[in-house]
Design a protein around this motif. Structure first.
Motif, mmCIF file in Angstrom:
data_model
loop_
_atom_site.group_PDB
_atom_site.id
_atom_site.type_symbol
_atom_site.label_atom_id
_atom_site.label_comp_id
_atom_site.label_asym_id
_atom_site.label_seq_id
_atom_site.Cartn_x
_atom_site.Cartn_y
_atom_site.Cartn_z
ATOM 1 N N LYS A 3 1.061 -1.490 0.067
ATOM 2 C CA LYS A 3 0.484 0.151 -0.060
ATOM 3 C C LYS A 3 1.446 1.709 0.029
ATOM 4 O O LYS A 3 0.168 2.335 -0.369
ATOM 5 N N GLN A 10 -2.421 -1.537 -6.994
ATOM 6 C CA GLN A 10 -2.044 -0.199 -6.100
ATOM 7 C C GLN A 10 -2.863 1.505 -7.793
ATOM 8 O O GLN A 10 -2.603 2.285 -6.433
ATOM 9 N N SER A 11 -3.208 1.396 -8.191
ATOM 10 C CA SER A 11 -3.764 2.193 -8.834
ATOM 11 C C SER A 11 -4.445 1.534 -10.016
ATOM 12 O O SER A 11 -5.263 3.163 -10.517
ATOM 13 N N TYR A 36 0.264 3.420 -3.489
ATOM 14 C CA TYR A 36 -1.237 4.010 -3.221
ATOM 15 C C TYR A 36 -1.468 5.218 -1.740
ATOM 16 O O TYR A 36 -1.650 6.006 -2.181
ATOM 17 N N ASP A 37 -0.111 4.842 -0.720
ATOM 18 C CA ASP A 37 -0.620 5.924 0.269
ATOM 19 C C ASP A 37 0.334 7.808 -0.339
ATOM 20 O O ASP A 37 -0.619 8.381 0.174
ATOM 21 N N GLU A 42 -7.752 3.880 -9.342
ATOM 22 C CA GLU A 42 -7.734 3.721 -8.028
ATOM 23 C C GLU A 42 -6.473 5.074 -6.938
ATOM 24 O O GLU A 42 -6.548 5.497 -6.455
ATOM 25 N N LYS A 43 -5.052 5.051 -8.057
ATOM 26 C CA LYS A 43 -4.554 5.963 -7.549
ATOM 27 C C LYS A 43 -5.741 7.376 -7.325
ATOM 28 O O LYS A 43 -6.189 7.477 -8.512
ATOM 29 N N ARG A 73 2.199 -2.438 -7.888
ATOM 30 C CA ARG A 73 1.829 -0.993 -7.892
ATOM 31 C C ARG A 73 0.870 -0.784 -9.585
ATOM 32 O O ARG A 73 -0.789 0.194 -9.540
#
Length: 569
Positions: free
Chosen positions: A266, A350-351, A269-270, A385-386, A347
């Motif tokens: 994460k 997380q994107s 993303y964070d 999601e990014k 990634r």
């Protein structure tokens, strides 16, 4: 000492950064201030410069897609937003404007006015620093014009009607303009201080050096790959590439910033969902949004925002073993959303959203999981999601306060790696200092220079590249996804072969999507095909003999006979 620098909108900066001078906001416009009123102290210089910060990019206020890459081959926009971004540029449908068209010199004039008058300030310890900021902004505004038009007139003074020789002069060649921009940044670097000396709200020496590296990389690769075309510079690009490597390395060696790390599942993303970056070691400059206090909002409250990742973009992400998906034994497939993230570079997960991902945390704490993408707002099914806040904070909406990152340290690492790769001097030590730091953040295997797995599906740029350049470019695309670099990269790499005659696709049109959104357009293989009815002729029609630069407007060519139109317009 690692520090963070951020900016806020001009309304806030004009008041909070220099409240003792706030009465000046009621005086005459800052490019018309009388000698009696202004140019006395460093506070006057700061106040004038604050207006220029508002010209730096940021989130749209509402509704529009938040990504500056929308309309390129990696992010497609919905039909309600089509053509309002980069799509028309790649489609080759821009026409010669009668006026405007981006050929605007107002900001250059504002900076020239500042630099002419700044030496008159007599009190304060930051006068030189603010003069450095002025040179930074002149370089910034010139670079924006340069990317669109190439050759430019070099104007360093405020012009009057009697300055006919300059007003009606010719454009300087692109290599000369590039050197002028770099000279401006050298002046900025020589005068500016580091973040811990000027506070958390100003452009600083590291940022100027990183921007210098960005400009030099752009021109170095442009002049390398456009040799022999109508868009060529006067060099092979190697000198600029060395400047890029050296400038990026000064940022790295200064050791004022580092990669933000955390849980590998994460951390990436964070990095992109924070409202306050003042403690983040990677973010060098960001634009702050404060909706509740100042009603200054971003466009992230209604994600997804009229755009989606393309299928073409998903293919850049390696398998989790570090091999390309075309050859990896770990790769399980990518035809549908339920498998797209399995055994891939974290990634990707997380994107972009996949079924089962956490989507919304309501005000009462209830959680909703993502299942079927919102196809009314996301044309590809790959819901980004990014930058996607999970928590509902007010009015049944996500936060409006996520900051917009303008400069982050990862870019310095990527520039250094790419410049060294293009020069043919990259070493394993270089990779460990740069790309492998970024891979460590997400737990990906290191890139090993002498053990790169050939990818049978490497992007075809229309020319042969060594494997290490292919992998360095891949890393840039993945790490910087959606951050506004894609059009510039396609232009400087002379990469029309990637997209001309094609159009971006989405995910498979599954029964679950079709049940909720019937009658969507698909290609012969069942993938969502949102652009087929919008691109001119159904495919990107970019003309590589014309569209690498924009046309000058007709009225400027009529007024100034010394100006010539860009090639083949």
């Amino acid at each position: 000492m690692k520090r963070i620098i951020y900016i806020i909108t001009i309304l806030i900066t004009g008041i909070s950064l220099n409240s003792c001078e706030s009465d000046l906001l009621e005086k005459t416009p800052l490019d018309q201030i009388s000698d009696a009123d202004f140019w006395k102290t460093e506070g006057d210089l700061q106040l004038y410069l604050n207006q220029l910060y508002s010209n730096l990019p940021g989130w749209p206020s509402a509704g529009a897609s938040p990504s500056l890459d929308v309309g390129t081959d990696i992010i497609a926009q919905s039909s309600t937003w089509f053509g309002a971004s980069n799509a028309s540029r790649l489609d080759g449908t821009i026409s010669v404007p009668a006026s405007g068209g981006g050929w605007s010199w107002a900001n250059v004039r504002r900076v020239n006015y500042f630099l002419e008058n700044a030496p008159r300030a007599e009190t304060g310890n930051l006068i030189d620093h603010y003069v450095g900021e002025g040179h930074f902004f002149r370089a910034w505004f010139y670079f924006e014009l340069f990317k669109d038009f190439g050759d430019l007139p070099i104007i360093t003074e405020v012009l009057d009607l009697e300055d006919e020789a300059i007003l009606y002069g010719a454009r300087s060649p692109r290599t000369e303009v590039a050197n002028f921009i770099l000279d401006e940044l050298d002046l900025a670097i020589s005068k500016m201080k580091y973040a811990d000396e000027v506070g958390p709200s100003r452009i600083n020496k590291d940022i100027a050096a990183q921007f210098k590296a960005r400009v030099a990389l752009y021109e170095g690769t442009w002049e390398k790959y456009h040799q022999g075309t109508d868009f060529a510079g006067s060099t092979d690009g190697s000198g600029f590439l060395q400047i890029a490597a050296d400038a990026a390395k000064t940022v790295m060696d200064a050791d004022n910033y580092s990669i933000s790390t955390g849980d590998v599942d994460k951390a990436y993303y964070d990095l992109f969902v924070q409202t306050d970056y003042s403690g983040n070691p990677e973010v060098m400059l960001y634009k702050h949004y404060d909706y509740l206090t100042y009603n200054i909002q971003n466009s992230l409250w209604n994600q997804p925002n009229l755009s989606g990742m393309t299928r073409e973009m998903t293919k850049y992400y390696l398998a989790s073993d570090g091999d390309p998906i075309a050859v990896s034994n770990d790769f399980v497939g990518d035809a549908t959303l339920d498998v797209i993230q399995v055994n891939r570079d974290p990634r990707l997960a997380q994107s972009v959203m996949a079924p089962g991902d956490l989507d919304i945390v309501a005000l009462n704490g209830d959680e909703t999981l993502f299942s079927v993408p919102d196809m009314t707002r996301n044309p590809t099914g790959y819901s980004i999601e990014k930058w996607r806040s999970k928590e509902i904070v007010q009015n049944n909406e996500r936060t409006r306060d996520i900051g917009y990152i303008l400069f982050r340290y990862a870019e310095a690492l990527l520039i250094y790696a790419e410049a060294k790769a293009e020069l043919g001097t990259i070493t394993q030590s270089d990779l460990d200092l740069t790309i492998n730091q970024l891979r460590d953040r997400v737990g990906m295997p290191h890139l090993v220079l002498n053990a790169i797995t050939p990818d049978p599906e490497w992007p075809d740029y229309g020319y042969t590249l060594p494997d290490y350049i292919q992998e360095v470019r891949r890393e840039r695309v993945v790490e910087m996804f959606g951050e506004g670099n894609r059009l510039d990269d396609l232009m400087r790499w002379r990469a029309h072969n990637l997209f001309v005659g094609t159009r971006p696709l989405g995910t498979t049109y599954t029964a679950e999507i079709e049940a909720k959104y019937p009658n969507l357009t698909v290609d012969g293989d069942g993938f969502l095909d949102p652009y087929v009815n919008f691109l001119n002729g159904g495919a990107y029609g970019f003309d590589p003999n014309r569209d690498y630069l924009l046309p000058l407007p007709i009225d400027e060519l009529t007024l100034n006979e010394s100006l010539t139109q860009n090639p083949n317009w």
